[in-house]
Design an enzyme around this catalytic site. Structure first.
Site, PDB file in Angstrom:
ATOM      1  N   ASP A 131       0.957  -1.106   0.014  1.00 18.21           N
ATOM      2  CA  ASP A 131       0.001  -0.013  -0.144  1.00 18.21           C
ATOM      3  C   ASP A 131       0.983   1.310  -0.069  1.00 18.21           C
ATOM      4  O   ASP A 131       0.418   2.470   0.692  1.00 18.21           O
ATOM      5  CB  ASP A 131      -0.699   0.001   1.417  1.00 18.21           C
ATOM      6  N   CYS A 185     -19.763 -12.628  -7.833  1.00 23.14           N
ATOM      7  CA  CYS A 185     -20.656 -11.935  -7.312  1.00 23.14           C
ATOM      8  C   CYS A 185     -22.142 -12.120  -7.734  1.00 23.14           C
ATOM      9  O   CYS A 185     -23.249 -12.022  -6.754  1.00 23.14           O
ATOM     10  CB  CYS A 185     -20.544 -10.460  -7.664  1.00 23.14           C
ATOM     11  N   CYS A 188     -26.052 -10.886  -6.611  1.00 23.28           N
ATOM     12  CA  CYS A 188     -25.857 -10.080  -5.126  1.00 23.28           C
ATOM     13  C   CYS A 188     -25.749  -8.712  -5.353  1.00 23.28           C
ATOM     14  O   CYS A 188     -24.987  -8.145  -6.316  1.00 23.28           O
ATOM     15  CB  CYS A 188     -24.767 -10.802  -4.586  1.00 23.28           C
ATOM     16  N   CYS A 191     -23.989  -5.237  -0.980  1.00 21.23           N
ATOM     17  CA  CYS A 191     -23.009  -4.068  -0.547  1.00 21.23           C
ATOM     18  C   CYS A 191     -23.594  -2.907  -1.170  1.00 21.23           C
ATOM     19  O   CYS A 191     -23.454  -1.799  -0.490  1.00 21.23           O
ATOM     20  CB  CYS A 191     -21.563  -4.367  -1.063  1.00 21.23           C
ATOM     21  N   CYS A 195     -24.723   0.208   1.711  1.00 21.94           N
ATOM     22  CA  CYS A 195     -23.699   1.186   1.892  1.00 21.94           C
ATOM     23  C   CYS A 195     -24.440   2.555   2.424  1.00 21.94           C
ATOM     24  O   CYS A 195     -25.104   2.959   1.738  1.00 21.94           O
ATOM     25  CB  CYS A 195     -22.919   1.676   0.406  1.00 21.94           C
ATOM     26  N   CYS A 239     -14.748   2.092   7.604  1.00 22.01           N
ATOM     27  CA  CYS A 239     -16.080   1.965   7.344  1.00 22.01           C
ATOM     28  C   CYS A 239     -15.807   0.240   6.805  1.00 22.01           C
ATOM     29  O   CYS A 239     -15.456   0.004   5.806  1.00 22.01           O
ATOM     30  CB  CYS A 239     -16.963   2.357   6.460  1.00 22.01           C
ATOM     31  N   CYS A 242     -19.673  -2.663   3.612  1.00 23.99           N
ATOM     32  CA  CYS A 242     -19.811  -3.500   2.426  1.00 23.99           C
ATOM     33  C   CYS A 242     -18.977  -4.863   2.617  1.00 23.99           C
ATOM     34  O   CYS A 242     -19.210  -5.781   1.538  1.00 23.99           O
ATOM     35  CB  CYS A 242     -19.538  -2.575   1.250  1.00 23.99           C
ATOM     36  N   CYS A 246     -21.236  -8.606   2.854  1.00 21.46           N
ATOM     37  CA  CYS A 246     -21.009  -9.761   1.873  1.00 21.46           C
ATOM     38  C   CYS A 246     -20.902 -10.986   2.234  1.00 21.46           C
ATOM     39  O   CYS A 246     -20.134 -11.576   3.464  1.00 21.46           O
ATOM     40  CB  CYS A 246     -19.308  -9.276   1.232  1.00 21.46           C
TER      41      CYS A 246
END
Ligand code: SF4
Ligand code: SF4
Length: 310
Positions: A131, A185, A188, A191, A195, A239, A242, A246
């Site tokens: 990162d 996914c 679905c 998320c 949110c 946060c 999401c 899942c």
């Protein structure tokens, strides 16, 4: 140099160092991601994260970061936990910030893995990233077969969910590629539906400028935008909504990394947070990811979600 024959030894060492998954992909220009990134920036989804606008080419082409790059070794480090904040009314902190800043620990392990590879293979050009540079870590991990990028824009591993850090080694070694993996996914939309700030503006597109993680950590303005009043869902740093909703995260298993736990932080009550002063902040949050928001930022967030904060 074709280093495919060393893969198993590298995988074993990565696991010994605490990475729960490791995958290999061919370094090259990220053709599919280029137009997506361009659109995302054009729509100002980066908000005031101006660093996202810089190094466009470097983000898409690893050979701009490591001359002669041939491979990206992607690694996942688990931070899933069943620990919880004791006081259910306390301002919420993202799970990844329950202990020591991952940059320290994951970087240490990554550097160790790179030394191991050099000892094993001989001369290797490369760099380690956690990162810390313009690297599209999710795209590389997905190419390496470690998961797919979900509609919430997180990497999802079918056996582990998405509560993990992604790190990578970009090297001039050649490896057979492991991925990519199919998108699971399906139909679905959990998320997107859940949110709190409607930041997932379309499947696979997160408007960063509306995301609570951006608002509480990245945004350095003195005040948070009024349009988010009453929408913060009590989040003071990051946060997890999401990811929490899942369905694939029902497969995540708790990490065993002591450095990712700060029991004092989890015991902090709503009142403790509201009364937080600079001295306690320094003591409580030594080497914590919360340091990124600085004392002023944390206070700003607390005040925004509860104006009775001192
Ligand atoms: S982290 Fe929170 S605010 Fe950001 S997209 Fe996910 S649910 Fe929305
Ligand atoms: S909540 Fe559903 S749509 Fe969103 S990332 Fe997870 S599986 Fe995909």
């Amino acid at each position: 140099m074709d280093a495919t024959k060393y893969k198993n030894q590298i995988l074993a060492k990565a696991q010994e160092l605490g990475f729960f998954y490791c995958g290999f992909s061919k370094a090259g220009f990220l053709e599919d991601e280029a137009p997506r990134l361009e659109n995302w920036l054009k729509n100002n989804h980066q908000g005031k994260m101006s660093y996202m606008e810089n190094h466009f080419d470097k983000r898409l082409d690893p050979s701009k970061l490591v001359p002669g790059a041939k491979s990206v070794i992607s690694l996942l480090f688990n931070y899933a936990t069943d620990h919880k904040q004791l006081d259910v009314e306390a301002p919420k902190i993202s799970k990844y910030a329950y202990g020591e800043d991952y940059h320290y620990l994951v970087k240490e392990r990554l550097v160790e893995l790179f030394s191991f590879i050099k000892d094993l293979v001989g001369e290797v050009e490369g760099r380690a990233f956690v990162d810390s540079a313009p690297v599209m870590d999710k795209a590389w991990a997905s190419k390496a077969g470690l998961g797919w990028i979900g509609k919430n824009s997180n990497l999802i591993h079918p056996k582990e969910g998405s509560f993990f850090f992604i790190a990578e080694l970009i090297t001039d070694l050649d490896f057979e590629q492991d991925g990519p993996m199919k998108d699971y996914c399906g139909t679905c939309t959990k998320c997107i539906d859940d949110c709190p700030t409607e930041a997932i503006v379309a499947p696979y597109v997160v408007d960063g400028s509306k995301c609570i993680s951006y608002l509480t950590i990245e945004l350095k303005d003195e005040l948070l935008p009024n349009e988010f009043k009453g929408k913060m869902d009590n989040w003071a740093f990051g946060c997890d909504v999401c990811q929490d909703v899942c369905p694939w995260n029902r497969f995540s298993k708790p990490h065993k990394e002591e450095r990712f736990q700060n029991p004092k932080l989890l015991d902090f009550t709503k009142k403790d947070w509201m009364d937080l002063n600079e001295e306690t902040y320094r003591e409580l949050l030594k080497r914590s990811p919360l340091k990124r928001a600085k004392f002023k930022g944390i206070k700003r967030n607390l005040l925004f979600i509860d104006p009775t904060t001192k």
